[in-house]
Motif scaffolding. Structure first.
Motif, mmCIF file in Angstrom:
data_model
loop_
_atom_site.group_PDB
_atom_site.id
_atom_site.type_symbol
_atom_site.label_atom_id
_atom_site.label_comp_id
_atom_site.label_asym_id
_atom_site.label_seq_id
_atom_site.Cartn_x
_atom_site.Cartn_y
_atom_site.Cartn_z
ATOM 1 N N ALA A 195 66.323 65.860 33.213
ATOM 2 C CA ALA A 195 66.569 67.030 32.366
ATOM 3 C C ALA A 195 65.331 67.920 32.266
ATOM 4 C CB ALA A 195 67.019 66.575 30.982
ATOM 5 N N GLU A 196 64.144 67.322 32.216
ATOM 6 C CA GLU A 196 62.921 68.125 32.096
ATOM 7 C C GLU A 196 62.739 69.017 33.311
ATOM 8 O OE1 GLU A 196 58.378 67.309 30.696
ATOM 9 O OE2 GLU A 196 59.040 66.225 32.485
ATOM 10 N N ALA A 201 63.152 74.446 35.842
ATOM 11 C CA ALA A 201 63.743 75.318 36.858
ATOM 12 C C ALA A 201 64.448 76.502 36.217
ATOM 13 C CB ALA A 201 64.723 74.516 37.713
ATOM 14 N N TYR A 202 65.150 76.259 35.112
ATOM 15 C CA TYR A 202 65.857 77.336 34.404
ATOM 16 C C TYR A 202 64.869 78.365 33.867
ATOM 17 C CZ TYR A 202 68.649 79.613 30.754
ATOM 18 O OH TYR A 202 69.279 80.536 29.952
ATOM 19 N N LEU A 203 63.766 77.924 33.287
ATOM 20 C CA LEU A 203 62.798 78.852 32.719
ATOM 21 C C LEU A 203 62.042 79.610 33.808
ATOM 22 C CD1 LEU A 203 61.382 76.597 29.871
ATOM 23 C CD2 LEU A 203 62.713 78.693 29.561
ATOM 24 N N ASP A 293 58.661 72.977 26.529
ATOM 25 C CA ASP A 293 59.067 73.910 27.578
ATOM 26 C C ASP A 293 57.957 74.127 28.595
ATOM 27 O OD1 ASP A 293 61.672 74.278 26.867
ATOM 28 O OD2 ASP A 293 61.366 76.171 25.807
ATOM 29 N N LEU A 294 56.721 74.203 28.135
ATOM 30 C CA LEU A 294 55.612 74.339 29.080
ATOM 31 C C LEU A 294 55.489 73.099 29.950
ATOM 32 C CD1 LEU A 294 52.898 76.011 26.821
ATOM 33 C CD2 LEU A 294 54.275 77.100 28.598
ATOM 34 N N GLY A 295 55.723 71.931 29.354
ATOM 35 C CA GLY A 295 55.712 70.699 30.139
ATOM 36 C C GLY A 295 56.819 70.687 31.170
ATOM 37 N N ALA A 296 57.984 71.223 30.823
ATOM 38 C CA ALA A 296 59.089 71.293 31.772
ATOM 39 C C ALA A 296 58.753 72.236 32.922
ATOM 40 C CB ALA A 296 60.359 71.754 31.054
#
Length: 427
Positions: A195-196, A201-203, A293-296
């Motif tokens: 999920a991460e 990828a989405y962001l 989010d930054l980690g993702a």
């Protein structure tokens, strides 16, 4: 009786008319790909506080204010000119003003602008508004953005007409561009990835529209999606957004994940710092994102396919000894105090130039810009008093800039190509 030549001419004209009609129909069909009829707008749009706050956060993630707010102007009131090789496109008014903003737009019309690149009246939008990336934004996130924008103060600010050269100023030309270069899409999670990674990828590919700078473009100005984030020139501004897939440029594969997060959060990390257009992205956008989010985003960027090219040659670059001597003198006078006699820099203050990827990149355009205009990190909560490099364009001429950069790119183990006078003269 008509002559055979006249009959052939008439027949040829008829065929051309038919072919043009078919081509026009094909363009229309291609421009309607993925579009559904808009539903009747509801009488009210009841947003929850949570939805509005979500929209505020997403507006930061998409750096919407970066284009839709002019310096000293009302927030999101538009008017900023975005220069392109085809002319200047002006950002529109996103405030809820009924006459000049999006106050009369429905949530579905706003969604269509992001997803399909069409204005309220169906007019085609120019891709300086990056709907080729925003098409991946979910309807739920679009509605949250819409909810937030309805809460900002309304500004009576008519949209500035675009200033584009013919034929780029026509809807017909834009329709052809879209037929060749744009297909509406949706983000589809990769079931084989965690999920991460999918969130990153989405962001990166959606709201973050990183490909708008870090992707190469074709002759029509369209990003070449199949080449991904392999680096791209930023038109008119004369900066280069380095490849995020090449270890010779700006790939973060092999970095500690926290260092990637730090770079996006503060503008600096033990591995690199940002300047130029990326400094503005950190200042206006990524510093406000959550650590999750930054980690993702870091996870996604670290796992991009490697496109590092093989070395073109193992033979050292040939250098003019006179140019190197002149560059060394300029460096000693203007640069050594901060960057060190051997290009070692000062940790936490001035970056090392010896062994630097930024120094050794194939293109020297960012170095030229930094010397001429200065290099400034963004002021962020994690780095509130950043060190910066002053501009030297008023002190050094083009030959001196070429010489000092040739010296830096050839000293202390660096082995990048010399910088030519022709390169420094490009404004």
């Amino acid at each position: 009786m008509k002559s055979p030549m006249l009959r052939r001419t008439v027949s040829l004209l008829a065929v051309m008319v038919v072919l043009l009609a078919l081509a026009a129909a094909a363009v229309v069909a291609l421009n309607l790909r993925g579009e559904d009829a808009l539903p009747d707008p509801p009488l009210t749009f009841d947003a929850t506080p949570q939805q509005i706050e979500r929209g505020r956060y997403l507006a930061l993630a998409g750096n919407c204010a970066g284009c839709h707010t002019t310096r000293g102007g009302a927030a999101y009131a538009g008017g900023l000119g975005i220069e392109t090789p085809f002319g200047t496109v002006y950002a529109g008014n996103l405030t809820p003003d009924e006459g000049t903003g999006i106050g009369s737009w429905s949530a579905a019309q706003f969604w269509r602008a992001l997803h399909n690149g069409r204005s309220k009246d169906g007019r085609l939008l120019y891709p300086a508004f990056p709907y080729p990336s925003f098409t991946q934004v979910t309807r739920a996130d679009s509605d949250a953005l819409y909810a937030w924008l309805r809460t900002v103060p309304a500004a009576d600010a008519p949209n500035t007409p675009h200033k584009l050269r013919f034929p780029y100023d026509t809807q017909a030309a834009l329709a052809v561009w879209r037929a060749l270069s744009f297909t509406p899409g949706s983000f589809v999670a990769d079931a084989a990835r965690p999920a991460e990674w999918n969130r990153g990828a989405y962001l990166v590919n959606g709201l973050g529209h990183c490909i708008a700078c870090h992707g190469p473009r074709n002759a029509l100005g369209a990003t070449e999606g199949e080449r991904g984030l392999s680096g791209g020139s930023i038109p008119v501004e004369r900066w280069y957004a380095p490849s995020l897939t090449s270890k010779r440029e700006a790939s973060v594969a092999g970095w500690e994940k926290q260092h990637v997060v730090d770079l996006l959060k503060t503008g600096t990390s033990p591995r690199a710092s940002v300047m130029g257009p990326m400094a503005d992205v950190v200042y206006r956008s990524t510093q406000y994102l959550s650590d999750d989010d930054l980690g993702a985003m870091a996870t996604y960027l670290q796992q991009l396919p490697d496109s590092t090219p093989a070395p073109a040659s193992t033979v050292p670059q040939r250098r003019d000894t006179g140019v190197m001597a002149r560059g060394a003198r300029v460096y000693d006078q203007r640069c050594a105090y901060c960057h060190g006699d051997a290009g070692q820099g000062q940790p936490g203050a001035y970056p090392a130039l010896a062994g630097s990827r930024a120094v050794n990149m194939e293109t020297p355009v960012n170095l030229i810009q930094a010397v001429r205009r200065g290099g400034f990190l963004p002021a962020t909560a994690g780095n509130p008093r950043p060190y910066g490099m002053p501009p030297f364009g008023h002190l050094l001429d083009d030959e001196e800039i070429a010489a000092v950069l040739t010296y830096v790119r050839g000293a202390w183990g660096n082995d990048a190509a010399p910088v030519t006078l022709r390169e420094t003269m490009r404004r």
